[in-house]
Design a protein around this motif. Structure first.
Motif, mmCIF file in Angstrom:
data_model
loop_
_atom_site.group_PDB
_atom_site.id
_atom_site.type_symbol
_atom_site.label_atom_id
_atom_site.label_comp_id
_atom_site.label_asym_id
_atom_site.label_seq_id
_atom_site.Cartn_x
_atom_site.Cartn_y
_atom_site.Cartn_z
ATOM 1 N N ILE A 71 0.842 -1.202 0.000
ATOM 2 C CA ILE A 71 0.000 0.000 0.000
ATOM 3 C C ILE A 71 0.875 1.249 0.000
ATOM 4 N N LEU A 72 1.912 1.209 0.838
ATOM 5 C CA LEU A 72 2.797 2.370 0.924
ATOM 6 C C LEU A 72 3.482 2.644 -0.407
ATOM 7 N N SER A 73 3.940 1.574 -1.070
ATOM 8 C CA SER A 73 4.673 1.793 -2.322
ATOM 9 C C SER A 73 3.730 2.327 -3.393
ATOM 10 N N ARG A 74 2.482 1.846 -3.392
ATOM 11 C CA ARG A 74 1.513 2.375 -4.359
ATOM 12 C C ARG A 74 1.180 3.834 -4.053
ATOM 13 N N LEU A 75 1.137 4.151 -2.767
ATOM 14 C CA LEU A 75 0.854 5.524 -2.357
ATOM 15 C C LEU A 75 1.985 6.445 -2.813
ATOM 16 N N LEU A 76 3.210 5.959 -2.648
ATOM 17 C CA LEU A 76 4.367 6.750 -3.063
ATOM 18 C C LEU A 76 4.360 6.973 -4.570
ATOM 19 N N GLN A 77 3.783 5.999 -5.304
ATOM 20 C CA GLN A 77 3.700 6.179 -6.755
ATOM 21 C C GLN A 77 2.617 7.198 -7.109
ATOM 22 N N ALA A 78 1.569 7.219 -6.310
ATOM 23 C CA ALA A 78 0.426 8.083 -6.631
ATOM 24 C C ALA A 78 0.773 9.555 -6.450
ATOM 25 N N ILE A 79 1.613 9.832 -5.473
ATOM 26 C CA ILE A 79 1.914 11.238 -5.177
ATOM 27 C C ILE A 79 2.576 11.961 -6.364
ATOM 28 N N PRO A 80 3.651 11.396 -6.949
ATOM 29 C CA PRO A 80 4.202 12.106 -8.112
ATOM 30 C C PRO A 80 3.209 12.246 -9.248
ATOM 31 N N VAL A 81 2.330 11.258 -9.419
ATOM 32 C CA VAL A 81 1.343 11.345 -10.499
ATOM 33 C C VAL A 81 0.439 12.556 -10.292
ATOM 34 N N ILE A 82 -0.061 12.705 -9.070
ATOM 35 C CA ILE A 82 -0.943 13.843 -8.797
ATOM 36 C C ILE A 82 -0.188 15.154 -8.983
#
Lengths: 312, 300
Positions: A5-16
């Motif tokens: 979950i954390l790694s997916r969250l970390l990926q989502a932040i740069p996308v946003i």
């Protein structure tokens, strides 16, 4: 799981962050100022307006000021409707679009999963061909064609259902929900059929059958959980698609939701509104992709390692 | 130098004759048995021929109006009726089809070019370059492109050329992923190692060995990309953000038809029929090709 979950969250932040930055500069690069269309404005008035919308600052300062506002959840004032903020407009449309999307998704899941599972139980028979042909029609029939056709048949010729509006007349939510949900019902049917077919050929299903379990129990208790993982993973992209579909459906049925506001903002060149809506919708979509990936991984630990990327 | 080249060419030809050709013949045999796919293919060829020859085949001139006639239902003079300006619907659909099909094919070609190049380089070079390139694909994948295309059309005006590019720019990502995984598995093959040891440049190896062998999945995915591109164009045109008058497309015709469907339903039904028939054909052909070429689908 937590690490996933954390790694997916970390990926989502740069996308946003990329979305915000790209949208901001794209909108600023657009030809013509937002006040060009107005009648001749006194220079002082123009300057005051520009100051209000911070257009007098250098570009990079505008950008940082916008980021600072965003951090506080503030999307700025609307260009087109002075006195109304983008937040207000968004939140008046959000409940409507959320409700429409919810019904559409419900239709997609109930009809799609039922049809897909039904078809997978007797592959390559009539029980398979009929729902799958209907699904193919659903995929090839875009919402902007299905909507008007449904209105024509059920609204105008048969006069069974109201043809526009949302929540004003009883039954006016039926046609828009079907229009938006139909294509997704078709996709869900194909996905659940393929998923179920794969699971039903597994050894543990044979074991369950060999134990003498009744067929419905094998399907419901053993096969569904694995067979529906592709459907769960599809929910993220489906959510993005539903939002885009709401542009069309809300326009056809004159529903005061987010999608209609976005299209109107696009026509009016209401730049702050476009910017705010894009940022808002994009963040929602990224969030939903995240949720659907996590849900799919939760159902199937094997997916965790495979899911390095997001999905549209 | 010449001898080396010629032996290489003969080797290639032999390889093709022994393996490649039979594989394609095999696939062709299987495809021919799939009636829906064949029907889809025939319809598509028909539509494409009509689209190419429209200026000669169309029963009326594109701009021809007949305001006295107005909207009339299908008749002997106008097989599919006329619109409110007395324009022949069949003619409109034929010219609109040119645009819709052109957007579908050109945008897909753009996607194909970018995706295949990107995926081939990432897969072939590997290592850190691969990681960076595919991470970029991952990030772009997560972007909500539908909304971005609407944004692009607003910001840069409604330009057909831009429409091609914007749609092509969206659809290349999956192509890049497919190509990369193909190249990665092909790289391990002995004939590629042999080509490397013969001193062929990476570009030549990709062109001569990798792309021909990765062709199956690419053909299948291309066939399935065209309908989704055409849908996207129609979606934008329906909203008024795509093709602009005086040009027309099926999406635009459907949007006009929807406005007046109560009085003149044929204006909605015939363009809708044209679009769905094309989408149907492409999907059936794509599914048929997938089965014939035995490609495990990544599309659904």
């Amino acid at each position: 799981m937590l690490r996933f979950i954390l790694s997916r969250l970390l990926q989502a932040i740069p996308v946003i962050f990329i979305v915000i930055t790209a949208t901001f500069f794209l909108v600023r690069a657009a030809p013509g100022g937002p006040f060009d269309a107005e009648k001749v404005v006194l220079p002082e008035v123009k300057r005051a307006l520009e100051a209000q919308y911070r257009l007098d600052l250098p570009l990079h300062e505008q950008y940082f000021a916008y980021l600072a506002d965003l951090a506080q959840g503030e999307l700025g004032p609307s260009f087109k409707y002075p006195g109304r903020s983008v937040n207000e407009i968004l939140f008046s449309g959000l409940p409507v679009t959320a409700e429409l999307g919810f019904y559409a998704l419900l239709i997609a899941l109930v009809i799609g999963v039922t049809a897909g599972v039904f078809a997978s139980l007797k592959p390559n028979t009539r029980q398979d061909y009929i729902p799958m042909s209907l699904a193919m029609i659903g995929i090839c029939m875009p919402s902007f064609l299905l909507g008007p056709l449904l209105v024509l048949v059920f609204g105008i010729y048969l006069e069974w259902l109201p043809i526009s509006g949302w929540g004003a007349i009883p039954g006016d939510k039926i046609l828009p929900s079907i229009t938006l949900g139909a294509a997704y019902a078709a996709y869900v049917a194909r996905l659940s059929r393929a998923g179920m077919l794969e699971i039903l050929s597994q050894d543990y299903i044979r074991t369950a059958r060999a134990k003498g379990l009744p067929e419905w129990l094998v399907v419901v208790k053993h096969a569904l959980r694995g067979g529906l993982i592709p459907v769960i993973a599809f929910l993220g992209p489906a959510f993005a698609g539903l939002l885009a579909g709401s542009f069309v459906v809300e326009t056809i049925f004159q529903i005061p939701g987010l999608g209609r506001f976005y299209v109107q903002a696009a026509f009016n060149r209401d730049y702050t509104m476009i910017l705010g809506t894009t940022v808002f919708l994009s963040s929602l979509i990224v969030l939903f992709n995240l949720l659907s990936d996590v849900a799919a991984a939760w159902l199937n630990p094997r997916l965790r390692s495979q899911f390095s990327g997001g999905s549209r | 130098m010449t001898t080396l080249d010629s032996t290489h060419v003969t080797d290639d030809l032999l390889a093709n004759a022994e393996e490649g050709a039979s594989l394609w013949q095999d696939a062709w045999q299987r495809l021919r048995k799939n009636r829906m796919a064949v029907a889809g293919g025939i319809v598509l060829v028909l539509f494409m021929v009509v689209a190419l020859l429209t200026p000669w085949l169309a029963p009326y001139a594109y701009e021809a109006q007949n305001l006295d006639l107005g909207a009339s239902p299908p008749s002997g003079d106008h097989w599919l009726g006329t619109d409110v300006f007395g324009r022949d619907v069949l003619t409109q659909i034929m010219y609109g089809g040119r645009v819709s099909l052109a957007v579908g094919f050109i945008a897909t070609a753009v996607a194909l070019l970018i995706g295949v190049t990107w995926g081939a380089i990432a897969g072939y070079v590997g290592g850190r370059v691969d990681a960076v390139m595919m991470r970029m694909v991952d990030i772009l994948y997560a972007l909500p492109f539908m909304i971005f295309i609407v944004l692009l059309m607003v910001v840069f005006g409604r330009n057909v050329l831009l429409l091609f590019l914007a749609i092509g720019a969206v659809e290349w990502l999956t192509m890049a992923r497919i190509m990369r995984s193909q190249v990665q598995s092909l790289r391990q093959q002995e004939f590629v190692e042999a080509a490397i040891s013969l001193g062929l440049s990476p570009a030549a190896i990709i062109r001569r060995h990798v792309i021909p062998n990765a062709l199956g999945p690419i053909i299948v995915y291309t066939t399935l990309t065209i309908p989704s591109v055409m849908l996207l164009e129609a979606f934008l045109s329906f909203l008024g953000l795509g093709i602009q008058p005086p040009q027309t497309s099926w999406g635009l015709l459907i949007s006009y038809g929807a406005e007046t469907m109560e009085e003149y339903p044929w204006l909605l039904i015939f363009p809708g029929l044209a679009l769905t028939t094309t989408l149907f054909s492409l999907n059936f052909l794509g599914d048929g090709l997938r089965d014939a070429l035995d490609v495990r689908g990544s599309k659904d």
